[in-house]
Design an enzyme around this catalytic site. Structure first.
Site, PDB file in Angstrom:
ATOM      1  N   HIS A 133      -6.053   0.113  -1.178  1.00 29.25           N
ATOM      2  CA  HIS A 133      -6.369  -1.129  -0.398  1.00 29.25           C
ATOM      3  C   HIS A 133      -7.637  -1.732  -1.110  1.00 29.25           C
ATOM      4  O   HIS A 133      -8.909  -2.273  -0.543  1.00 29.25           O
ATOM      5  CB  HIS A 133      -7.007  -0.971   1.006  1.00 29.25           C
ATOM      6  N   CYS A 155       0.695  -1.230   0.019  1.00 26.41           N
ATOM      7  CA  CYS A 155      -0.074  -0.003  -0.073  1.00 26.41           C
ATOM      8  C   CYS A 155       0.878   1.281   0.052  1.00 26.41           C
ATOM      9  O   CYS A 155       0.542   2.348  -0.883  1.00 26.41           O
ATOM     10  CB  CYS A 155      -0.973   0.073   1.180  1.00 26.41           C
ATOM     11  N   ASP A 182      -7.467   5.550  -1.687  1.00 25.91           N
ATOM     12  CA  ASP A 182      -7.011   4.531  -0.942  1.00 25.91           C
ATOM     13  C   ASP A 182      -6.553   3.076  -1.887  1.00 25.91           C
ATOM     14  O   ASP A 182      -7.386   2.771  -2.847  1.00 25.91           O
ATOM     15  CB  ASP A 182      -8.341   3.831  -0.141  1.00 25.91           C
TER      16      ASP A 182
END
Length: 405
Positions: free
Chosen positions: A294, A81, A292
């Protein structure tokens, strides 16, 4: 097709994995929304704001890509990430460099420069800024392939990789110790500057019993000095790793942090929560706006003009209260010209001078007397087909800037 219809079509093409990603909408509010230096009103500029956000390159976890190093991981879920966030910040700097801050993405309209930027981040070993290159170069920073990075580590790795990208001619300066030194950056970005201003500063500093910019001229520098244009500026991505507290962010830095995102030079902030890295691109009130990484998507190869690049653009933002931010972050600024860098320095100096709150970092024209001479990183071009040549050397990392696992 109008903008709202276009976003609806884009959303329908995604299948997000079940997980921690929760998407938001920009709230109706009288407060301005800042997106990397550009102010918007959600009451009057909502479509323009959404299009600006949608145009950012969104880089997430991917699976089914060629094994890193030939036998390594084929997906980066769970460990990549921060690498993806570093990619996104760099991708924004390259968009600014080649397309301009006002560039906007439109579905199924081919843009050669944008596409070339995007292809640099594809999940394959010969892409300049692929997960393969970043993970492999991380070995030189003490990180094994598949090991989690912090914001300082990814900044140091990207600094090494950009030296191989001749098309962009971008340089990355990682300003350590919470300090920006103007002359260090000009030595890095202006060919010939080191042989003129910096040598003079170094000699003056030595007379005063201190050291300024490096005055140790190398033999090849003399040959280069007659072939360089001292007015030419190499575009700069300036990254400042910062720690704004021990275990939680210190509230005294909140307004300064938001102010950085309002600068026109901003390319966002990489940080997040422990073990969850995000790329923060703006704010509204006390909420940070971020992309993000993820979400695990299947790796794609944009091998022709008709290849679908929808998965590289996120139609909805994520938001979090600024007090939830982990104290270890890295702030990014892009300066495409020397005048833009001078303007950034003026803006920072004015902000530090006028604000009574504690500044997040310091700005000096010259190096402090007790500091060693500045030595810019200059990588070696690889002799093999690989871009990343790992020799185990390079700038040392500082674990205090890493997010706590």
């Amino acid at each position: 097709m109008d903008f709202l219809t276009e976003v609806s079509v884009l959303v329908s093409t995604f299948t997000y994995e079940a997980g921690p990603v929760n998407y938001d909408e920009f709230p109706p509010t009288e407060e301005p929304v800042y997106l990397m230096g550009t102010p918007y009103s959600t009451l009057y500029d909502l479509n323009e704001l959404k299009l600006d956000f949608l145009s950012r390159i969104w880089l997430t976890y991917r699976k089914n890509f060629p094994a890193i190093g030939g036998t390594g991981p084929t997906l980066d879920t769970g460990w990549g990430c921060m690498l993806r966030c570093g990619q996104m910040m760099l991708a924004q700097a390259l968009l600014n460099r080649h397309c301009g801050r006002d560039w906007r993405w439109t579905r199924k309209i081919y843009d050669e420069k944008y596409r070339k930027v995007l292809e640099m981040f594809l999940d394959k070993k010969n892409a300049y800024y692929s997960i393969h290159q970043i993970a492999s170069m991380g070995v030189s920073e003490g990180k094994n392939i598949g090991q989690w990075f912090g914001p300082n580590t990814v900044a140091q790795v990207l600094k090494k990789l950009v030296v191989f990208d001749e098309w962009s001619s971008l340089v990355i300066h990682v300003a350590m110790d919470n300090t920006i030194i103007e002359h260090d950056i000009k030595c890095l970005c202006k060919p010939g500057y080191e042989k003129t201003t910096c040598d003079i500063l170094g000699m003056n500093s030595m007379k005063a019993g201190a050291t300024g910019c490096s005055s140790r001229a190398k033999p090849q520098d003399k040959n280069k000095s007659s072939h360089v244009d001292p007015s030419k500026w190499k575009p700069l991505l300036l990254i400042l790793p910062l720690r704004l507290g021990l275990t939680d962010i210190n509230a005294v830095y909140i307004e300064s942090l938001k102010k950085c995102l309002s600068f026109t030079h901003s390319v966002g902030i990489i940080g997040g929560k422990p073990n969850q890295a995000h790329w923060f691109v703006g704010y509204v009130g006390d909420k940070l706006i971020y992309l993000d990484p993820h979400t695990t998507q299947v790796s794609v190869d944009l091998n022709d003009h008709l290849s679908n690049d929808d998965s590289f653009h996120c139609p909805h933002p994520c938001m979090m209260n600024i007090l939830e931010l982990d104290p270890s972050i890295a702030v990014g600024f892009y300066c495409g010209t020397e005048s833009e860098f001078d303007d950034l320095c003026t803006t920072i100096r004015k902000f530090i001078t006028c604000e009574s709150r504690t500044p997040m970092f310091e700005l000096y024209q010259d190096r402090p007397p007790h500091w060693p001479p500045y030595e810019p990183y200059s990588g070696k071009f690889p002799s093999s087909s690989e871009f990343a040549v790992l020799d185990g050397t390079g700038c040392e990392t500082d674990d205090e800037f890493e997010l706590i696992g």
